[in-house]
Design a protein around this motif. Structure first.
Motif, short mmCIF file in Angstrom:
data_model
loop_
_atom_site.label_atom_id
_atom_site.label_comp_id
_atom_site.label_asym_id
_atom_site.label_seq_id
_atom_site.Cartn_x
_atom_site.Cartn_y
_atom_site.Cartn_z
N ASP A 12 0.84 -1.18 0.00
CA ASP A 12 0.00 0.00 0.00
C ASP A 12 0.89 1.25 0.00
O ASP A 12 1.20 1.80 1.05
N ASN A 13 1.31 1.67 -1.19
CA ASN A 13 2.18 2.84 -1.30
C ASN A 13 1.46 4.13 -0.92
O ASN A 13 2.09 5.09 -0.48
N THR A 14 0.14 4.15 -1.07
CA THR A 14 -0.62 5.35 -0.70
C THR A 14 -0.56 5.58 0.81
O THR A 14 -0.36 6.71 1.25
N LEU A 15 -0.70 4.53 1.59
CA LEU A 15 -0.62 4.67 3.04
C LEU A 15 0.79 5.08 3.47
O LEU A 15 0.95 5.88 4.40
N LEU A 16 1.80 4.57 2.79
CA LEU A 16 3.17 4.98 3.09
C LEU A 16 3.36 6.47 2.82
O LEU A 16 3.98 7.19 3.61
N SER A 17 2.82 6.95 1.72
CA SER A 17 2.92 8.37 1.39
C SER A 17 2.16 9.23 2.40
O SER A 17 2.65 10.29 2.82
N VAL A 48 1.30 -3.91 6.34
CA VAL A 48 1.66 -3.21 5.11
C VAL A 48 3.14 -3.42 4.85
O VAL A 48 3.98 -3.20 5.72
N GLU A 49 3.45 -3.85 3.64
CA GLU A 49 4.84 -4.09 3.26
C GLU A 49 5.62 -2.78 3.24
O GLU A 49 5.23 -1.80 2.61
N GLY A 50 6.73 -2.74 3.96
CA GLY A 50 7.59 -1.57 4.00
C GLY A 50 7.24 -0.55 5.06
O GLY A 50 7.97 0.42 5.25
N MET A 51 6.12 -0.73 5.76
CA MET A 51 5.71 0.26 6.75
C MET A 51 6.66 0.31 7.93
O MET A 51 6.88 1.38 8.50
N GLY A 93 12.21 20.08 7.91
CA GLY A 93 10.98 19.46 8.37
C GLY A 93 9.83 19.62 7.40
O GLY A 93 8.85 18.88 7.47
N PHE A 94 9.93 20.59 6.49
CA PHE A 94 8.88 20.78 5.49
C PHE A 94 9.19 20.06 4.18
O PHE A 94 8.31 19.46 3.58
N VAL A 95 10.45 20.09 3.76
CA VAL A 95 10.82 19.57 2.44
C VAL A 95 10.99 18.05 2.45
O VAL A 95 10.48 17.36 1.55
N LEU A 96 11.69 17.50 3.43
CA LEU A 96 12.00 16.07 3.42
C LEU A 96 10.78 15.15 3.50
O LEU A 96 10.76 14.11 2.83
N PRO A 97 9.72 15.47 4.28
CA PRO A 97 8.55 14.60 4.23
C PRO A 97 7.89 14.57 2.85
O PRO A 97 7.40 13.52 2.42
N ILE A 98 7.90 15.68 2.13
CA ILE A 98 7.31 15.71 0.79
C ILE A 98 8.14 14.87 -0.17
O ILE A 98 7.60 14.07 -0.95
N VAL A 99 9.47 15.02 -0.10
CA VAL A 99 10.35 14.24 -0.97
C VAL A 99 10.19 12.75 -0.71
O VAL A 99 10.09 11.94 -1.63
N ASN A 100 10.14 12.37 0.57
CA ASN A 100 10.02 10.96 0.90
C ASN A 100 8.62 10.41 0.65
O ASN A 100 8.47 9.21 0.44
N ALA A 101 7.60 11.25 0.65
CA ALA A 101 6.27 10.79 0.27
C ALA A 101 6.24 10.44 -1.21
O ALA A 101 5.63 9.43 -1.61
N VAL A 102 6.92 11.22 -2.03
CA VAL A 102 7.01 10.90 -3.46
C VAL A 102 7.80 9.61 -3.66
O VAL A 102 7.43 8.76 -4.47
N ASN A 106 6.50 5.84 -5.16
CA ASN A 106 7.19 5.12 -6.24
C ASN A 106 7.76 3.78 -5.77
O ASN A 106 8.40 3.09 -6.55
N GLY A 107 7.59 3.45 -4.51
CA GLY A 107 8.06 2.16 -3.99
C GLY A 107 9.50 2.17 -3.54
O GLY A 107 10.09 1.11 -3.36
N GLU A 108 10.10 3.35 -3.35
CA GLU A 108 11.49 3.44 -2.91
C GLU A 108 11.56 3.58 -1.39
O GLU A 108 10.60 3.98 -0.74
N LEU A 109 12.73 3.29 -0.84
CA LEU A 109 12.95 3.45 0.59
C LEU A 109 13.20 4.92 0.92
O LEU A 109 13.73 5.67 0.11
N PRO A 110 12.82 5.35 2.14
CA PRO A 110 13.01 6.76 2.50
C PRO A 110 14.48 7.06 2.78
O PRO A 110 15.27 6.18 3.12
N SER A 111 14.84 8.33 2.63
CA SER A 111 16.20 8.76 2.94
C SER A 111 16.14 10.12 3.62
O SER A 111 16.05 11.15 2.98
N TYR A 112 16.13 10.09 4.95
CA TYR A 112 16.19 11.30 5.74
C TYR A 112 17.64 11.47 6.18
O TYR A 112 18.15 10.69 6.96
N PHE A 113 18.32 12.51 5.67
CA PHE A 113 19.70 12.71 6.10
C PHE A 113 19.70 13.54 7.38
O PHE A 113 18.71 14.16 7.74
#
Length: 119
Positions: A12-17, A48-51, A93-102, A106-113
């Motif tokens: 469920d990529n929508t729930l992850l986003s 959910v896979e990946g949650m 805190g504003f930009v990284l959640p949006i980037v990782n939601a995208v 797409n089914g990719e793993l998150p990357s919060y530096f």
């Protein structure tokens, strides 16, 4: 009689986003940017896979931001460096959640530096 498997893992990529985007509740309501992703992660990490990976990275990111805010407040007295820290935390805190939601959609793993691994 039909047996339903309650332990089935679904994708469920929508729930992850949505889990990533709920971090932005801090900017809308002033609170909830930590609690809502935590509840989503705890309720659906086994179904959910990946949650689990996404949820851990979200909670680690929120805890890291909180730590950076706590460090930046007394640093305001040191030549105003804390203000730059608070601005940086606000932007990250504003930009990284949006980037990782995208990325999650797409089914990719998150990357919060700049994230400290608490969990």
């Amino acid at each position: 009689m039909e047996v339903i498997n309650q332990n089935a893992i679904r994708k469920d990529n929508t729930l992850l986003s949505i889990a990533h985007l709920t971090q932005l509740l801090h900017y809308i309501t002033g609170f909830g940017g930590f609690i809502v992703p935590l509840v989503i992660w705890l309720t659906s990490r086994r179904s959910v896979e990946g949650m689990d990976e996404h949820g851990k990275s979200i909670i680690n990111f929120q805890l890291s931001l909180l730590l950076y805010i706590i460090i930046s407040i007394p640093a305001i007295l040191l030549f105003g460096l804390g203000i730059l820290g608070l601005i940086g935390v606000g932007i990250l805190g504003f930009v990284l959640p949006i980037v990782n939601a995208v990325k999650a959609s797409n089914g990719e793993l998150p990357s919060y530096f700049l994230t400290i691994k608490f969990i």
